[in-house]
Design a protein around this motif. Structure first.
Motif, short mmCIF file in Angstrom:
data_model
loop_
_atom_site.label_atom_id
_atom_site.label_comp_id
_atom_site.label_asym_id
_atom_site.label_seq_id
_atom_site.Cartn_x
_atom_site.Cartn_y
_atom_site.Cartn_z
N VAL A 94 -6.79 8.28 -0.40
CA VAL A 94 -5.77 7.41 -0.99
C VAL A 94 -5.45 6.30 -0.01
CG1 VAL A 94 -3.46 7.29 -2.00
CG2 VAL A 94 -4.81 9.40 -2.23
N ILE A 95 -5.43 5.06 -0.50
CA ILE A 95 -5.03 3.90 0.29
C ILE A 95 -3.74 3.35 -0.31
CG2 ILE A 95 -5.58 1.52 0.91
CD1 ILE A 95 -8.52 2.30 0.99
N GLU A 96 -2.72 3.17 0.52
CA GLU A 96 -1.48 2.54 0.07
C GLU A 96 -1.60 1.04 0.32
OE1 GLU A 96 3.39 2.92 0.65
OE2 GLU A 96 2.03 4.32 1.67
N ALA A 97 -1.76 0.27 -0.75
CA ALA A 97 -1.97 -1.17 -0.62
C ALA A 97 -1.55 -1.87 -1.90
CB ALA A 97 -3.44 -1.48 -0.31
N ASP A 98 -1.12 -3.11 -1.75
CA ASP A 98 -0.76 -3.96 -2.89
C ASP A 98 -1.99 -4.77 -3.30
OD1 ASP A 98 0.25 -5.76 -4.72
OD2 ASP A 98 1.95 -6.37 -3.49
N ILE A 99 -2.47 -4.54 -4.50
CA ILE A 99 -3.69 -5.19 -4.98
C ILE A 99 -3.53 -6.71 -5.05
CG2 ILE A 99 -5.22 -5.37 -7.01
CD1 ILE A 99 -4.48 -2.33 -7.43
N LEU A 100 -2.29 -7.17 -5.27
CA LEU A 100 -2.04 -8.61 -5.39
C LEU A 100 -1.63 -9.27 -4.08
CD1 LEU A 100 -0.18 -8.65 -8.83
CD2 LEU A 100 -2.57 -9.22 -8.36
N ALA A 101 -1.65 -8.51 -2.99
CA ALA A 101 -1.31 -9.09 -1.68
C ALA A 101 -2.43 -10.02 -1.20
CB ALA A 101 -1.07 -7.97 -0.67
N ALA A 102 -2.12 -10.80 -0.20
CA ALA A 102 -3.13 -11.67 0.41
C ALA A 102 -4.26 -10.82 0.99
CB ALA A 102 -2.50 -12.51 1.51
N ALA A 103 -5.44 -11.40 1.07
CA ALA A 103 -6.61 -10.66 1.52
C ALA A 103 -6.40 -10.03 2.90
CB ALA A 103 -7.83 -11.57 1.53
N ARG A 106 -4.41 -6.84 2.46
CA ARG A 106 -5.20 -5.80 1.80
C ARG A 106 -6.21 -5.20 2.77
NH1 ARG A 106 -6.38 -9.87 -1.97
NH2 ARG A 106 -8.60 -9.55 -1.59
N HIS A 107 -6.89 -6.06 3.49
CA HIS A 107 -7.92 -5.58 4.42
C HIS A 107 -7.30 -4.75 5.54
CE1 HIS A 107 -10.52 -9.30 3.13
NE2 HIS A 107 -10.38 -8.40 2.17
N ALA A 108 -6.13 -5.17 6.02
CA ALA A 108 -5.46 -4.42 7.08
C ALA A 108 -5.05 -3.03 6.60
CB ALA A 108 -4.23 -5.19 7.56
N ALA A 109 -4.75 -2.90 5.29
CA ALA A 109 -4.37 -1.60 4.72
C ALA A 109 -5.57 -0.69 4.50
CB ALA A 109 -3.62 -1.81 3.41
N GLY A 110 -6.79 -1.23 4.63
CA GLY A 110 -8.00 -0.44 4.45
C GLY A 110 -8.77 -0.76 3.19
N LEU A 111 -8.26 -1.70 2.39
CA LEU A 111 -8.95 -2.09 1.16
C LEU A 111 -9.95 -3.20 1.52
CD1 LEU A 111 -9.04 -1.45 -1.84
CD2 LEU A 111 -7.26 -3.14 -2.22
#
Length: 249
Positions: A94-103, A106-111
């Motif tokens: 599971v990754i906790e990240a906002d899909i609509l956040a800036a790239a 998102r990348h810092a969150a692991g996406l």
């Protein structure tokens, strides 16, 4: 935490949010069956909620790895509990990240870019400017988008997919035009299947598959009907809820 729901004929058990919040149902079942991942591939469920779609994919396809992506902390906790409940900790995360956040966020969150071979997603359905929104915060957030958010959501889907990665999407039938606009120039080889509550009524959902950067043409598949005239599930819908696949074209 309430007792879990049994899904897919008992293959999967899910803790869901409390009544009144958004709870996974038939849409999640349809999406989980939409695209069969290749053995050894990574599947990313974007906007996973409590993990219903991604974990159903994992249950139906034991040779794949699944990544669940969700921004709401309470749902992230439920998703992690569902991974453990179903004994999927060796191939689901599971990754906790906002899909609509800036790239960068998102990348810092692991996406990360190219993370997945297949993305499955059930974006929020309703435009905030055109629909009355639920007063329940979790349900409102799960169902509503601001202007341009669908384009941003599908931009993230594109970023997450590797070369020639595949997308599986479910949305409202009346949002078909907006989906096509957002998919254009990013995906090709679209296959669109309308979903009808009953055979004599207009479609209520569309199921869309597409391939990143493909130049293949678009095709319209036979419709899927969910209910018989008496309101009971059709045999096809019953089979899907038991864990069988979608009918082929």
């Amino acid at each position: 935490m309430a007792d879990p729901d049994a899904w897919l004929g008992g293959r999967l058990h899910l803790h869901q949010p409390p009544p009144g919040a958004h709870r996974a149902g038939t849409d999640a079942v349809l999406l989980a069956h939409l695209v069969a991942p290749e053995p050894g591939s990574t599947v990313c469920d974007l906007g996973a909620g409590a993990g219903a779609v991604g974990l159903a994919v994992a249950a139906l396809n034991p040779a794949c790895r699944v990544v669940l992506v969700e921004r709401e902390a309470t749902l992230v906790e439920l998703a992690r509990a569902n991974v453990a409940l179903n004994g999927l900790g060796d191939r689901a995360s599971v990754i906790e990240a906002d899909i609509l956040a800036a790239a960068t966020a998102r990348h810092a969150a692991g996406l990360l870019p190219g993370l997945a071979d297949l993305v499955v997603t059930n974006p929020p359905y309703f435009d905030e400017s055109r629909h009355r929104l639920s007063p329940v915060a979790g349900k409102r957030d799960a169902h509503s988008f601001g202007a341009g958010d669908l384009d941003g959501w599908l931009r993230t889907c594109t970023d997450v997919l590797g070369p020639k990665g595949r997308l599986g999407l479910i949305h409202r039938a009346d949002a078909l035009e907006h989906c096509l606009e957002a998919l254009r120039a990013r995906f090709g080889g679209l296959a669109i299947r309308p979903v009808h509550a009953r055979a004599d009524r207009p479609a209520i959902r569309i199921l869309v598959t597409a391939t990143k950067a493909s130049r293949a043409p678009t095709s319209l598949l036979p419709p899927l009907v969910l209910q018989q005239a008496d309101g009971r599930f059709t045999p096809e819908a019953q089979a899907l809820h038991r864990g069988a696949g979608l009918p082929t074209a």
